[in-house]
Design an enzyme around this catalytic site. Structure first.
Site, PDB file in Angstrom:
ATOM      1  N   HIS A 330      51.448 -13.795  76.859  1.00  0.00           N
ATOM      2  CA  HIS A 330      52.363 -14.148  77.944  1.00  0.00           C
ATOM      3  C   HIS A 330      53.686 -13.408  77.805  1.00  0.00           C
ATOM      4  CE1 HIS A 330      54.901 -16.729  75.364  1.00  0.00           C
ATOM      5  NE2 HIS A 330      53.760 -17.172  74.815  1.00  0.00           N
ATOM      6  N   CYS A 348      50.874 -17.628  70.014  1.00  0.00           N
ATOM      7  CA  CYS A 348      50.533 -16.785  71.157  1.00  0.00           C
ATOM      8  C   CYS A 348      50.863 -15.322  70.882  1.00  0.00           C
ATOM      9  CB  CYS A 348      51.290 -17.261  72.404  1.00  0.00           C
ATOM     10  SG  CYS A 348      50.740 -18.862  73.019  1.00  0.00           S
TER      11      CYS A 348
END
Length: 400
Positions: A330, A348
């Site tokens: 992201h 992440c």
């Protein structure tokens, strides 16, 4: 009846010859057959009479618990089906299709549960004589009905790593029966197999990544099919897919770079920041599950309260889900300075907004993302669509 050479046999006729030997008149007899050529001495050829038609119905008279999802058929041997009908108890006509060559007939729509039908068919043999058969039968009444849905949509374009996941609304008692009802058709032909992760979930994946450009037809034809112990399917589910370009990315924790390959050619390197030492990113091969323009990253979704020391709740502009446990790649504008040199995330893959937008633009569900050199954790095959974490031998071991 005509014999070979046009010769007409003369039965019972004998010729008398007269010979004078030493003044004695001798008489003798000989068969007329000895006078003709060899082929005229052969027996007349025989022709077998035409066979009567053999007519078969797929459902016997008085049959009960017939599966409504299976086609009802008629077949003829040594003749042709001239007409057939399948009619419900109250006059409902079931559509059917007669084969062009007359060899058979097949129903073209599913039957109802707990209904009585009469099948009637007529066929004519080569001898010109017709034969008619009828069968009255009753379809099954389910003890329970279950539905199924998939992780794909009709008309969708997917990546080369896309698994086809079938999720049932209840346990499936007979896995083999379920697999027979779940049809995967591919062009070009692609080797693949099912793997059961539970009694309610089965996944089909190819042995290797899909070939770009492959068309995939997914037909979960479970309506009317007996799935064991009185459980039947309630409705079908259908989707036709196309496999897009081969987009594979490799995130390397040692180089702090994500390398992007399109159709096996390297096209770009993107600076990244993976999970920090306390929350490392699991190593393994992920499959893109979903893409989001605007997404709130919430630690409570995988068990870490927002109010705790390791908790967070952040809105990001671009987010692509890689696992059920909360691994995404992201946009992370707050960590751009660390991207390419330091791991700072909660697990992440952090990218700059520009790079996240670019990657998401060329990506689709089913693309493959591999993480390596990121720490001690390993991605579990059951975490999201991470089916490529299993070898082919491990995969086929889970087939029914």
């Amino acid at each position: 009846m005509r014999s070979r050479g046009g010769y007409k046999p003369r039965l019972g006729v004998r010729l008398i010859s007269t010979v004078l030997v030493g003044g004695v008149l001798l008489t003798g007899c000989t068969s007329a057959a000895t006078e003709g050529p060899e082929d005229e001495r052969s027996s007349p050829a025989s022709t077998a009479p035409p066979k009567p038609v053999s007519l078969e119905l797929s459902v016997e008279e008085g049959a009960k618990d017939v599966e409504p999802g299976l086609p009802v058929t008629v077949s003829a041997t040594d003749g042709k089906v001239t007409e057939a009908s399948l009619i419900g108890k109250h006059g409902t006509v079931v559509e059917g299709q007669l084969a062009e060559d007359g060899s058979g007939w097949e129903s073209a729509e599913p039957l109802g549960y707990g209904k009585t039908y009469t099948l009637a068919a007529t066929a004519e043999g080569a001898n010109g004589k017709p034969e008619t058969k009828t069968s009255t039968f009753t379809t099954a009444t389910p003890a329970q009905q279950i539905s199924v849905w998939t992780n794909v949509d009709d008309g969708q374009q997917v990546g080369v790593g896309m698994p086809i996941i079938f999720t049932f609304s209840g346990p499936v008692p007979d896995r083999k029966a379920a697999e027979k009802a779940l049809r995967i058709e591919t062009d070009p032909e692609t080797e693949g197999a099912f793997h059961w992760f539970s009694d309610e979930s089965v996944t089909w994946r190819p042995k290797e990544y899909w070939q770009a450009g492959t068309t995939v037809t997914v037909d979960a034809a479970i309506y009317g099919r007996h799935l064991g112990d009185g459980v039947y399917g309630s409705e079908d589910n259908f989707a036709k897919l196309t496999v897009g370009d081969k987009v594979v990315t490799v995130a390397d924790g040692e180089t702090y770079q994500m390398t992007v390959f399109v159709n096996d050619k390297e096209v770009k390197k993107l600076p990244i920041s993976l999970g920090k030492p306390s929350t490392t990113t699991p190593n393994g091969t992920y499959t893109v599950m979903s893409e989001h323009n605007g997404y709130t990253m919430d630690s409570s979704t995988y068990g870490v309260p927002v109010e705790s020391g390791g908790g967070y709740r952040l809105w990001v502009e671009y987010a692509v889900r890689l696992s059920n446990s909360g691994i995404f790649y992201h946009s992370a504008p707050w960590s751009v300075a660390q991207q390419g040199n330091t791991h700072t995330s909660h697990g992440c893959i952090n990218l700059s907004p520009e790079n996240a937008a670019w990657l998401m633009e060329i990506s689709q569900p089913g693309d493959v993302v591999t993480v390596k050199n990121a720490g001690e954790q390993t991605l579990e095959p059951t975490d999201g669509w991470s089916v490529w974490q299993m070898s082919w031998e491990e995969w086929i071991a889970g087939d029914a």
